[in-house]
Every structure is written in C-alpha cells, then in structure tokens.
Design an enzyme around this catalytic site. Structure first.
Site, PDB file in Angstrom:
ATOM      1  N   VAL A  15     -19.256 -10.941  23.826  1.00 37.55           N
ATOM      2  CA  VAL A  15     -17.943 -10.317  23.638  1.00 37.55           C
ATOM      3  C   VAL A  15     -16.913 -10.954  24.562  1.00 37.55           C
ATOM      4  CG1 VAL A  15     -16.648  -8.161  23.792  1.00 37.55           C
ATOM      5  CG2 VAL A  15     -18.939  -8.162  22.799  1.00 37.55           C
ATOM      6  N   ARG A  40     -25.168 -15.039  38.932  1.00 42.12           N
ATOM      7  CA  ARG A  40     -25.965 -15.999  38.161  1.00 42.12           C
ATOM      8  C   ARG A  40     -25.077 -16.914  37.322  1.00 42.12           C
ATOM      9  NH1 ARG A  40     -28.447 -12.495  35.792  1.00 42.12           N
ATOM     10  NH2 ARG A  40     -27.414 -12.506  33.759  1.00 42.12           N
ATOM     11  N   SER A  41     -23.969 -16.384  36.826  1.00 43.54           N
ATOM     12  CA  SER A  41     -23.079 -17.162  35.958  1.00 43.54           C
ATOM     13  C   SER A  41     -21.909 -17.788  36.707  1.00 43.54           C
ATOM     14  CB  SER A  41     -22.530 -16.265  34.837  1.00 43.54           C
ATOM     15  OG  SER A  41     -23.570 -15.800  34.003  1.00 43.54           O
ATOM     16  N   ARG A 100     -15.595   6.634  27.471  1.00 45.54           N
ATOM     17  CA  ARG A 100     -15.002   6.970  26.184  1.00 45.54           C
ATOM     18  C   ARG A 100     -14.715   8.452  25.992  1.00 45.54           C
ATOM     19  NH1 ARG A 100     -19.093   3.205  22.705  1.00 45.54           N
ATOM     20  NH2 ARG A 100     -18.095   1.191  23.117  1.00 45.54           N
ATOM     21  N   CYS A 130     -18.238   0.045  18.119  1.00 38.13           N
ATOM     22  CA  CYS A 130     -17.901  -0.872  17.029  1.00 38.13           C
ATOM     23  C   CYS A 130     -17.969  -0.206  15.653  1.00 38.13           C
ATOM     24  CB  CYS A 130     -18.809  -2.101  17.069  1.00 38.13           C
ATOM     25  SG  CYS A 130     -20.571  -1.745  17.129  1.00 38.13           S
ATOM     26  N   SER A 160     -26.679  -8.949  16.162  1.00 38.85           N
ATOM     27  CA  SER A 160     -25.828  -9.345  17.276  1.00 38.85           C
ATOM     28  C   SER A 160     -25.240  -8.148  17.996  1.00 38.85           C
ATOM     29  CB  SER A 160     -24.710 -10.279  16.797  1.00 38.85           C
ATOM     30  OG  SER A 160     -23.967  -9.684  15.754  1.00 38.85           O
ATOM     31  N   GLY A 161     -25.321  -6.973  17.367  1.00 38.48           N
ATOM     32  CA  GLY A 161     -24.929  -5.758  18.067  1.00 38.48           C
ATOM     33  C   GLY A 161     -25.818  -5.457  19.251  1.00 38.48           C
ATOM     34  N   ARG A 236     -30.490  -0.697  11.724  1.00 39.16           N
ATOM     35  CA  ARG A 236     -30.409  -2.111  12.094  1.00 39.16           C
ATOM     36  C   ARG A 236     -30.961  -2.949  10.946  1.00 39.16           C
ATOM     37  NH1 ARG A 236     -27.289  -3.608  15.980  1.00 39.16           N
ATOM     38  NH2 ARG A 236     -28.306  -2.224  17.489  1.00 39.16           N
ATOM     39  N   HIS A 243     -20.993  -5.655  10.831  1.00 40.04           N
ATOM     40  CA  HIS A 243     -21.598  -4.385  10.437  1.00 40.04           C
ATOM     41  C   HIS A 243     -21.005  -3.912   9.110  1.00 40.04           C
ATOM     42  CE1 HIS A 243     -23.486  -4.314  14.211  1.00 40.04           C
ATOM     43  NE2 HIS A 243     -22.838  -3.340  14.826  1.00 40.04           N
TER      44      HIS A 243
END
Length: 332
Positions: A15, A40-41, A100, A130, A160-161, A236, A243
């Site tokens: 994302v 790490r990144s 949320r 989503c 990919s969710g 799924r 989706h």
C-alpha cells in the site's frame, strides 16, 4: 495546505508503494516527501518523480517537519506512532483499523463524507476497510436517491488483501499442485489455490468474522446511518488483486434497475458497466490498477420489497486503501 510536507509510514509495503504512485500520478502538490519504514527497510532507495529518495527508519521523532503523515504499516505501528505524529503537528491519515471506530476520529471516503475530515480533534483521520469503501461507493448514489435501509453482502476478496505473503502462497500452491506435490499452508487455514475460503480475519463470538462486522460498523459511521442493517459473508478467492462484492440492498422508497443506473450519472469514482446482452459486467481484471469502482448486474430483487441486487468491483490496494488516503490528503 499549500505544498505540504508528506510522510509515508510503511513506504516499502504494497500500500505504501501504491500511495507513492498515487501521489505521483495525481500530481499531488507536495513540498517535501519523507519515506519511513522499519529499521530493516531503512536505507532502501525508492523513486519519485524521477528522483531517488532514501527510506528512513521510523522513530517517534520522525514527524517534526511533517504536515501530513500517511500511515500504512499495520495497526500496531499506527497505535504506537500515530499519536506522536499528531502531537508533532501532522495530520495522520491512517490505513489500519486502529482508530476507525473511535468517536473522535473521522472515518472518511472523500466521495461520500468529505466534510467529516474537517473535524479531527486528535489530528487523526481513519481510512475505512477496503471492502467497506468499495461497497459504499456503489451504495451511496443509490442511498441519495432511494434511502438505504439494509445490506446483505458476500465478498470475493483477492489474496493481495493479505499482503505479499498471500500472493506468494497462491503462487506456491499452484506450482505445487501442477507438479503433483503437497501444498503448504502458511497464510490461510485451507488451500487457496483452485479453492475459496469463507473466512477473512478472525471469527468473533457471534459467528461473524471481524472483517464482516467492519461492513456493519464502518458503514453506519460513514453513512451516518446508525440503524443501518448489515449482514455480510467475506470469502477469500484465488484472485491476485481487486475485490468483488455481491450486494442485496433494500431501500425506503420504490426502486428499479433503470432508475438505479440513472442514479450513478455524474457520480465521481464509480461507473456503471451493465450490458448483459453483450456480456458486459465488471470483473476484477477490469479494475486492477485503476481508480474507479465498477457496478453491474443491477436488477430488482425477487424476495424483498424496494430492493436491488448488484455487483461491484474495485481495486482494494488502490481505491480500497492508497488512493482513498491520498484523496483525503487532497481535501485537507
């Protein structure tokens, strides 16, 4: 805000990468851009508008010069670092479920309730789930015309969710099956290749999963419909991205398919693709990498009064996450 300084938290994730792409494609008028991720990144290079930007390690001191912080690194990171970003003066737009349902945090879909973004006492705005976004993009134009009462939905959610590991699991299982080898389960409780799994997220005491209850709770908050009735089953499916949702929606006023199609005219972010004579209806591949949600198979329900059946498809990485967050930033 004029040329705000923007930070992306979780910049190297799926994302986060899509947020970067949306900012570039939409020519977002930012002043500076900061990319943040785990230790790490840190040090990785990412390209934005032809220039390389070095990813920095996320700390509580990362936000001193940031106006807008786009968070997409999971609920735990949002809970830990979101308040620090807000305290430093940044407006936090969070893609996780962490905030949320908090009463003092607006839950925003710009095409539906943009005014809610103005009332953010904690400096935090939440991005909805989503499937909630994709479903409500199809339902809001109908609600405006006919008055929404209830939703019965079944979702068909891409792997990919579940992040990159969901895609890897599908690919590895397909290779194993084709080679006559046993499949390995890591991400999902059952085989996902050539199969569907009627579980997304954890089960709750009432038999619904957390994902299914998001449609109820988030839908009520976004639409300002506290009495909205929702029953949802989330599934799924072995699709890489985008989706799909099958919806039965009941309304306060009489409705028919032609009137419903007309209700979408001129509405941003959603298009009708509904010509069954020519087998024209939305499928996941139609929306992958694209901004708009597509609606089709619109027809009068044969069971309930004042009800329609419809099918909506949207890219959950894009409109269901990254694009929605960038659109919120655009209205600040």
């Amino acid at each position: 805000m004029n040329h705000p300084h923007v930070a992306i938290v979780g910049a190297t994730g799926a994302v986060g990468v899509e947020m970067l792409l949306c900012l570039e494609q939409r020519n977002f008028p930012l002043g500076k851009l900061k990319l943040l991720a785990s230790a790490r990144s840190a040090g990785k290079k990412m390209t934005f508008r032809g220039e390389e930007i070095t990813v920095e390690e996320l700390t509580h001191d990362s936000f001193g010069d940031v106006d807008i912080a786009l968070f997409s690194a999971g609920g735990g990171i949002s809970l830990e670092y979101g308040p620090s970003a807000a305290k430093a003066g940044a407006v936090v737009i969070d893609n996780s479920s962490a905030f949320r349902m908090d009463d003092d945090v607006p839950l925003v879909v710009p095409e539906i309730n943009p005014e809610a973004a103005k009332n953010r006492p904690r400096g935090i705005i939440a991005n909805p789930n989503c499937t909630t976004i994709i479903s409500l993009m199809a339902l809001k134009p109908l609600h405006d015309t006919f008055g929404l009462r209830s939703i019965i939905a079944s979702t068909y959610q891409a792997v990919s969710g579940s992040g990159a590991q969901g895609i890897i699991e599908l690919e590895e299982q397909m290779k194993a099956i084709n080679a006559g080898e046993p499949v390995t389960l890591k991400v999902y409780p059952r085989q996902i290749a050539f199969n569907v799994i009627p579980q997304v997220d954890a089960f709750t005491e009432n038999g619904y999963t957390k994902e299914e209850l998001k449609m109820l709770n988030e839908g009520r908050k976004i639409m300002n419909l506290p009495d909205l009735r929702v029953s949802c089953t989330c599934v799924r499916v072995p699709v890489y991205r985008s989706h799909s949702v099958s919806i039965t929606a009941q309304f306060e006023r009489p409705v028919n398919a032609d009137a419903a199609r007309a209700a979408y005219a001129g509405k941003p972010g959603v298009q009708v693709v509904d010509d069954i004579a020519n087998k024209s209806f939305p499928v996941p591949l139609d929306t992958t990498g694209k901004d708009d949600c597509l609606v089709g198979r619109i027809r009068k329900n044969l069971v309930f009064d004042n009800a329609l059946d419809l099918w909506v498809v949207g890219d959950q990485v894009r409109k269901g996450a990254a694009l929605n967050a960038v659109q919120i930033a655009e209205i600040l």
